[in-house]
Write a protein that holds these residues in place. Structure first.
Motif, PDB file in Angstrom:
ATOM      1  N   CYS A  39      69.505 -35.491 -13.217  1.00  0.00           N
ATOM      2  CA  CYS A  39      68.843 -36.615 -13.868  1.00  0.00           C
ATOM      3  C   CYS A  39      69.024 -37.828 -12.959  1.00  0.00           C
ATOM      4  CB  CYS A  39      69.449 -36.877 -15.246  1.00  0.00           C
ATOM      5  SG  CYS A  39      68.731 -38.314 -16.086  1.00  0.00           S
ATOM      6  N   ALA A  40      67.919 -38.325 -12.430  1.00  0.00           N
ATOM      7  CA  ALA A  40      67.973 -39.423 -11.459  1.00  0.00           C
ATOM      8  C   ALA A  40      68.928 -39.047 -10.337  1.00  0.00           C
ATOM      9  CB  ALA A  40      68.345 -40.724 -12.150  1.00  0.00           C
ATOM     10  N   ASP A  41      69.989 -39.822 -10.128  1.00  0.00           N
ATOM     11  CA  ASP A  41      70.896 -39.573  -9.009  1.00  0.00           C
ATOM     12  C   ASP A  41      72.163 -38.830  -9.415  1.00  0.00           C
ATOM     13  OD1 ASP A  41      69.613 -40.367  -6.756  1.00  0.00           O
ATOM     14  OD2 ASP A  41      70.474 -42.372  -6.667  1.00  0.00           O
ATOM     15  N   THR A  42      72.153 -38.137 -10.556  1.00  0.00           N
ATOM     16  CA  THR A  42      73.341 -37.447 -11.040  1.00  0.00           C
ATOM     17  C   THR A  42      72.996 -36.008 -11.417  1.00  0.00           C
ATOM     18  OG1 THR A  42      74.239 -39.512 -11.909  1.00  0.00           O
ATOM     19  CG2 THR A  42      75.212 -37.471 -12.744  1.00  0.00           C
ATOM     20  N   ARG A  43      73.814 -35.071 -10.957  1.00  0.00           N
ATOM     21  CA  ARG A  43      73.667 -33.687 -11.422  1.00  0.00           C
ATOM     22  C   ARG A  43      74.341 -33.572 -12.780  1.00  0.00           C
ATOM     23  NH1 ARG A  43      75.439 -28.893  -7.469  1.00  0.00           N
ATOM     24  NH2 ARG A  43      77.510 -29.760  -7.797  1.00  0.00           N
ATOM     25  N   VAL A  44      73.694 -32.923 -13.734  1.00  0.00           N
ATOM     26  CA  VAL A  44      74.273 -32.761 -15.067  1.00  0.00           C
ATOM     27  C   VAL A  44      74.626 -31.309 -15.377  1.00  0.00           C
ATOM     28  CG1 VAL A  44      73.204 -34.829 -16.002  1.00  0.00           C
ATOM     29  CG2 VAL A  44      71.979 -32.655 -16.151  1.00  0.00           C
ATOM     30  N   VAL A  45      73.960 -30.358 -14.741  1.00  0.00           N
ATOM     31  CA  VAL A  45      74.256 -28.927 -14.900  1.00  0.00           C
ATOM     32  C   VAL A  45      74.325 -28.312 -13.516  1.00  0.00           C
ATOM     33  CG1 VAL A  45      73.362 -26.705 -15.715  1.00  0.00           C
ATOM     34  CG2 VAL A  45      73.190 -28.728 -17.185  1.00  0.00           C
ATOM     35  N   ASP A  46      75.397 -27.585 -13.229  1.00  0.00           N
ATOM     36  CA  ASP A  46      75.491 -26.949 -11.907  1.00  0.00           C
ATOM     37  C   ASP A  46      75.566 -25.427 -11.993  1.00  0.00           C
ATOM     38  OD1 ASP A  46      78.078 -26.576 -12.846  1.00  0.00           O
ATOM     39  OD2 ASP A  46      79.037 -27.214 -10.987  1.00  0.00           O
ATOM     40  N   GLU A  47      75.470 -24.881 -13.210  1.00  0.00           N
ATOM     41  CA  GLU A  47      75.511 -23.426 -13.372  1.00  0.00           C
ATOM     42  C   GLU A  47      74.728 -23.042 -14.613  1.00  0.00           C
ATOM     43  OE1 GLU A  47      78.869 -19.899 -13.218  1.00  0.00           O
ATOM     44  OE2 GLU A  47      79.359 -21.756 -14.275  1.00  0.00           O
ATOM     45  N   ALA A  48      73.878 -22.019 -14.490  1.00  0.00           N
ATOM     46  CA  ALA A  48      73.169 -21.456 -15.638  1.00  0.00           C
ATOM     47  C   ALA A  48      72.895 -19.995 -15.309  1.00  0.00           C
ATOM     48  CB  ALA A  48      71.881 -22.211 -15.927  1.00  0.00           C
ATOM     49  N   VAL A  49      73.915 -19.155 -15.533  1.00  0.00           N
ATOM     50  CA  VAL A  49      73.852 -17.746 -15.164  1.00  0.00           C
ATOM     51  C   VAL A  49      73.640 -16.915 -16.426  1.00  0.00           C
ATOM     52  CG1 VAL A  49      75.107 -15.802 -14.182  1.00  0.00           C
ATOM     53  CG2 VAL A  49      75.254 -18.052 -13.101  1.00  0.00           C
ATOM     54  N   LEU A  50      72.564 -16.144 -16.427  1.00  0.00           N
ATOM     55  CA  LEU A  50      72.190 -15.315 -17.572  1.00  0.00           C
ATOM     56  C   LEU A  50      72.619 -13.877 -17.325  1.00  0.00           C
ATOM     57  CD1 LEU A  50      70.368 -15.520 -20.250  1.00  0.00           C
ATOM     58  CD2 LEU A  50      68.617 -14.422 -18.831  1.00  0.00           C
ATOM     59  N   THR A  51      73.230 -13.260 -18.331  1.00  0.00           N
ATOM     60  CA  THR A  51      73.572 -11.836 -18.249  1.00  0.00           C
ATOM     61  C   THR A  51      73.101 -11.137 -19.519  1.00  0.00           C
ATOM     62  OG1 THR A  51      75.778 -12.201 -19.215  1.00  0.00           O
ATOM     63  CG2 THR A  51      75.597 -12.249 -16.800  1.00  0.00           C
ATOM     64  N   VAL A  52      72.838  -9.835 -19.380  1.00  0.00           N
ATOM     65  CA  VAL A  52      72.482  -8.972 -20.504  1.00  0.00           C
ATOM     66  C   VAL A  52      73.481  -7.823 -20.510  1.00  0.00           C
ATOM     67  CG1 VAL A  52      70.719  -7.516 -21.540  1.00  0.00           C
ATOM     68  CG2 VAL A  52      70.055  -9.617 -20.339  1.00  0.00           C
ATOM     69  N   ASN A  53      74.246  -7.721 -21.589  1.00  0.00           N
ATOM     70  CA  ASN A  53      75.327  -6.733 -21.670  1.00  0.00           C
ATOM     71  C   ASN A  53      76.278  -6.839 -20.479  1.00  0.00           C
ATOM     72  OD1 ASN A  53      74.306  -5.850 -24.082  1.00  0.00           O
ATOM     73  ND2 ASN A  53      73.417  -3.952 -23.269  1.00  0.00           N
ATOM     74  N   GLY A  54      76.553  -8.084 -20.096  1.00  0.00           N
ATOM     75  CA  GLY A  54      77.527  -8.345 -19.036  1.00  0.00           C
ATOM     76  C   GLY A  54      77.006  -8.180 -17.627  1.00  0.00           C
ATOM     77  N   GLU A  55      75.722  -7.837 -17.441  1.00  0.00           N
ATOM     78  CA  GLU A  55      75.160  -7.654 -16.115  1.00  0.00           C
ATOM     79  C   GLU A  55      73.997  -8.615 -15.895  1.00  0.00           C
ATOM     80  OE1 GLU A  55      74.018  -3.646 -15.415  1.00  0.00           O
ATOM     81  OE2 GLU A  55      75.976  -2.807 -15.941  1.00  0.00           O
ATOM     82  N   GLU A  56      73.873  -9.110 -14.672  1.00  0.00           N
ATOM     83  CA  GLU A  56      72.735  -9.940 -14.332  1.00  0.00           C
ATOM     84  C   GLU A  56      71.483  -9.070 -14.183  1.00  0.00           C
ATOM     85  OE1 GLU A  56      73.072 -12.751 -11.176  1.00  0.00           O
ATOM     86  OE2 GLU A  56      75.230 -13.069 -11.511  1.00  0.00           O
ATOM     87  N   PRO A  57      70.358  -9.523 -14.694  1.00  0.00           N
ATOM     88  CA  PRO A  57      69.110  -8.782 -14.457  1.00  0.00           C
ATOM     89  C   PRO A  57      68.836  -8.664 -12.953  1.00  0.00           C
ATOM     90  CG  PRO A  57      68.811 -10.454 -16.173  1.00  0.00           C
ATOM     91  CD  PRO A  57      70.151 -10.700 -15.559  1.00  0.00           C
ATOM     92  N   GLU A  58      68.201  -7.561 -12.582  1.00  0.00           N
ATOM     93  CA  GLU A  58      67.832  -7.358 -11.179  1.00  0.00           C
ATOM     94  C   GLU A  58      66.480  -8.024 -10.935  1.00  0.00           C
ATOM     95  OE1 GLU A  58      68.917  -3.251  -9.622  1.00  0.00           O
ATOM     96  OE2 GLU A  58      68.835  -2.917 -11.810  1.00  0.00           O
ATOM     97  N   PHE A  59      66.518  -9.044 -10.120  1.00  0.00           N
ATOM     98  CA  PHE A  59      65.337  -9.886  -9.896  1.00  0.00           C
ATOM     99  C   PHE A  59      64.231  -9.117  -9.178  1.00  0.00           C
ATOM    100  CE2 PHE A  59      63.196 -12.893  -6.916  1.00  0.00           C
ATOM    101  CZ  PHE A  59      62.523 -13.640  -7.860  1.00  0.00           C
ATOM    102  N   ILE A  60      62.976  -9.250  -9.670  1.00  0.00           N
ATOM    103  CA  ILE A  60      61.853  -8.592  -8.991  1.00  0.00           C
ATOM    104  C   ILE A  60      60.690  -9.538  -8.682  1.00  0.00           C
ATOM    105  CG2 ILE A  60      62.339  -6.291  -9.880  1.00  0.00           C
ATOM    106  CD1 ILE A  60      60.045  -6.752 -11.913  1.00  0.00           C
ATOM    107  N   GLY A  61      60.667 -10.743  -9.267  1.00  0.00           N
ATOM    108  CA  GLY A  61      59.529 -11.601  -8.961  1.00  0.00           C
ATOM    109  C   GLY A  61      59.637 -12.968  -9.581  1.00  0.00           C
ATOM    110  N   GLU A  62      58.937 -13.912  -8.944  1.00  0.00           N
ATOM    111  CA  GLU A  62      58.901 -15.299  -9.416  1.00  0.00           C
ATOM    112  C   GLU A  62      57.515 -15.836  -9.202  1.00  0.00           C
ATOM    113  OE1 GLU A  62      58.954 -19.660  -8.422  1.00  0.00           O
ATOM    114  OE2 GLU A  62      58.865 -18.036  -6.957  1.00  0.00           O
TER     115      GLU A  62
END
Length: 676
Positions: A39-62
């Motif tokens: 937000c402006a000149d300040t970082r407010v969130v530095d982590e947002a890691v999503l897991t499903v059943n304890g595992e990260e989804p395997e990325f295939i596209g953006e």
């Protein structure tokens, strides 16, 4: 220990002022480098890691079809490990708006049985200042507290609110973990969401308060043109800002992530490029800067009466010794720029020519006279007839032209020049500003026009006597004059900004055009900042070998103005070729590699989106046409004609004199202009 500046080239970004979000290409924010929500000149969130059943989804596209939205798609194969087909997908649709980021999560299954899953989002709260992130300093964690149906964290004037409907929550030191326990029905889906709202009560600027005009419509034989313009307009939309105290005045922030604020030079150049697209942007930029025009002499801020500012921050800016400028400490409002003031004068003139009403120009005439007064009374500290700069504080910008890194002014052998420095292109800016100012003064019945015409004539004569060098390829304008008034003989792109300024004769313009198109300067994709024969050249050196998009766009405009239309078309074609390497988002800068050396590589900490890089799409598209405004209520004239490298094309939605018009260009470069 000082860490290197974080790299950006492989990150996904969304930006709508005053927010921006940087993540990995898979959508995860991993508490690494520049990743985070700001937000402006300040970082407010530095982590947002999503897991499903304890595992990260395997990325295939953006995908990022729009500048304010992106989707990241991954697979959850652990739910059906015996099946060769990926039957469970996770799609994170991230949307950014002014003050709010929302992420919708869709888990879709084609399995025949229901699937019980635990979805967790680990969210790190970090209130690090932007420049702490840039220098790799330790993070500033904060633990949120519950406030009704959402969570809040705060430090000073910056507040972040977080919500995750339907999730349980558990805080930890520096963050919060949300958990959803859901059952996906057979061949069905589950939908989840979380959001962050952020506000900086001390930020001087907010999201642009006036909507952008309708986007240009480009149809072309070469489909790359439409892709380039569409991406540029989406990027520019996210950079629109307004002063908190004047929400109706819109300007462009310089660029994300590091320069997400008002920059005099950057905002002015971008607004000038966009005059045929968004004339109101020029007016907002002019008024925003005029409201902050300096009125006193203050060495600490580099302020002088009549001077236009360099940048505005919410607080003091500090950079470490390993930055491009060395150890730096700048006040919140800093005036250390030698070129923003003449650029302001010329933008006022050009905006008036393109149709800015006299009633809007009139209130700025006092600012015009003050800016001209700065040229006369302050810009030439030693009285030698040239504009020069010197940081006297020891912690300001050592170089104060557009190449403002500490090592950018070099002799041909690669050694660095010693200041005070008088830059070549700045003399061209001042020459044109004097004539533009004279025309405005005369048109509005103000005194002084002849004084400024005489000033321009004297400056041109002094320039011709002092700035020209010669090497084995012939004469060329020096990069600058140093402290001893010696012509710094580095062959650099700065000379290209002289084209079209009027300070060069037609014969001198021919010489400059020919030198710029030599293989040492023209990479095949744009004009290098420094000739490849220079002892300090390196294709990935910030101002000493890379290609800057806006620099090449300014040069191709100057080539077109001086009749070198074929050369202008070659640069435009090269920039479009480069854009294809960057998903049609032209970056702030890219490597100076030629096609034989593999073509352009990303400069890994280049800003994107970036205002003058995105705005360069307009001169790339239109410069060879040389559109010239004809006054209020009248269509412009196309003074140029050269076979277009892109084939025939049409652009609808342009503006001049308050009239919206369309340009149709045939394969021979002939343009037909008609009202919409």
């Amino acid at each position: 220990m000082i860490s290197p500046q974080p790299l950006l080239h492989d990150l996904a970004v969304l930006a709508v002022a005053p927010l921006q979000a940087w993540s990995g290409s898979d959508g995860q924010l991993r508490r690494h480098g520049a990743q985070g929500i700001y937000c402006a000149d300040t970082r407010v969130v530095d982590e947002a890691v999503l897991t499903v059943n304890g595992e990260e989804p395997e990325f295939i596209g953006e995908s990022a079809a729009q500048g304010s939205e992106a989707c990241f798609v991954g697979l959850v194969r652990s739910l059906d490990p015996g099946n060769a087909d990926p039957l469970v997908t996770v799609t994170r649709r991230r949307i950014i708006q002014a003050g709010r980021i929302t992420e919708d999560i869709l888990i879709a299954s084609d399995q025949q049985e229901p699937a019980a899953v635990a979805v967790e989002l680990r969210l790190g709260i970090d209130f690090s200042p932007m420049m702490s992130v840039k220098s790799g300093a330790p993070r500033h964690p904060a633990t949120p507290h519950r406030d009704g149906g959402h969570w809040v964290a705060q430090t000073g004037q910056v507040t972040a609110s977080i919500g995750a409907p339907g999730a349980s929550a558990e805080t930890y030191d520096g963050g919060i973990t949300f958990r959803w326990d859901v059952t996906i029905p057979p061949r069905g889906e589950a939908r989840l969401a979380w959001w962050v709202e952020a506000d900086d009560a001390k930020a001087p600027f907010m999201s642009g308060g006036v909507p952008a005009p309708a986007p240009l419509l480009v149809t072309a034989q070469d489909p790359r043109l439409a892709s380039l313009v569409a991406r540029a307009q989406a990027d520019l939309q996210g950079l629109r800002m307004s002063p908190v105290d004047a929400p109706g005045e819109v300007f462009l922030a310089a660029g994300a992530p590091w320069f997400f604020t008002l920059f005099g030079r950057d905002s002015l150049i971008a607004a000038r490029m966009l005059l045929p697209v968004d004339p109101a942007l020029a007016a907002g930029t002019l008024r925003t800067l005029a409201a902050r025009q300096c009125t006193v002499h203050d060495p600490e801020t580099a302020g002088q009466p009549g001077k236009i500012l360099h940048e505005v921050r919410r607080g003091e800016l500090r950079l470490p010794a390993n930055s491009h400028n060395g150890e730096l400490r700048l006040p919140p409002v800093y005036y250390g720029t030698v070129d923003a003031t003449p650029l302001w004068i010329s933008l006022l003139h050009d905006a008036w020519k393109w149709g800015m009403p006299d009633g809007d120009v009139q209130p700025l005439l006092g600012n015009l006279e003050a800016a001209l007064g700065w040229l006369r009374d302050w810009a030439d500290a030693d009285g030698d007839g040239f504009l020069e700069y010197l940081d006297t504080t020891g912690h300001g910008l050592a170089n104060q032209g557009w190449k403002d890194s500490g090592d950018s002014i070099r002799w041909q052998d690669g050694t660095q020049a010693v200041g005070p420095i008088a830059l070549a292109e700045v003399q061209g800016y001042a020459y044109r500003a004097a004539l533009d100012g004279a025309e405005l003064l005369e048109a509005f019945g103000r005194p002084g026009a002849e004084e400024w015409r005489a000033y321009a004539a004297a400056l041109a004569a002094n320039f011709r006597a002092s700035f020209w060098c010669r090497d084995e390829l012939g004469p060329y304008p020096a990069l600058a004059l140093d402290a001893d008034k010696r012509a710094v003989d580095g062959v650099a792109s700065n000379m290209g900004h002289l084209l079209g300024s009027g300070i060069l004769s037609p014969e001198e313009s021919d010489v400059v055009a020919a030198r710029l198109m030599q293989p040492g300067m023209f990479s095949g994709f744009g004009i290098r900042t420094l000739d490849s024969s220079n002892g300090g050249y390196w294709p990935l050196r910030y101002h000493c070998g890379t290609v800057w998009t806006h620099d090449s766009a300014i040069i191709l405009e100057g080539l077109a103005r001086t009749g070198h239309l074929t050369d202008a078309a070659r640069i435009a074609s090269g920039l479009v070729d480069a854009a294809a390497s960057f998903d049609y988002r032209l970056p702030e800068l890219f490597s100076g590699h030629s096609p034989e050396a593999g073509g352009p590589l990303p400069y890994p900490s280049s800003c994107r989106p970036q205002a003058w890089a995105a705005a360069s799409a307009v001169p790339i598209l239109l410069a060879a046409l040389r559109l010239e405004p004809q006054g209020p209520g009248r269509l412009p004239v196309a003074a140029g004609k050269v076979p277009t490298p892109f084939g025939p094309f049409s652009v609808s939605g342009l503006w001049a004199g308050g009239v919206q018009f369309t340009v149709d260009v045939d394969s021979r470069g002939k343009a037909e202009i008609s009202p919409m």
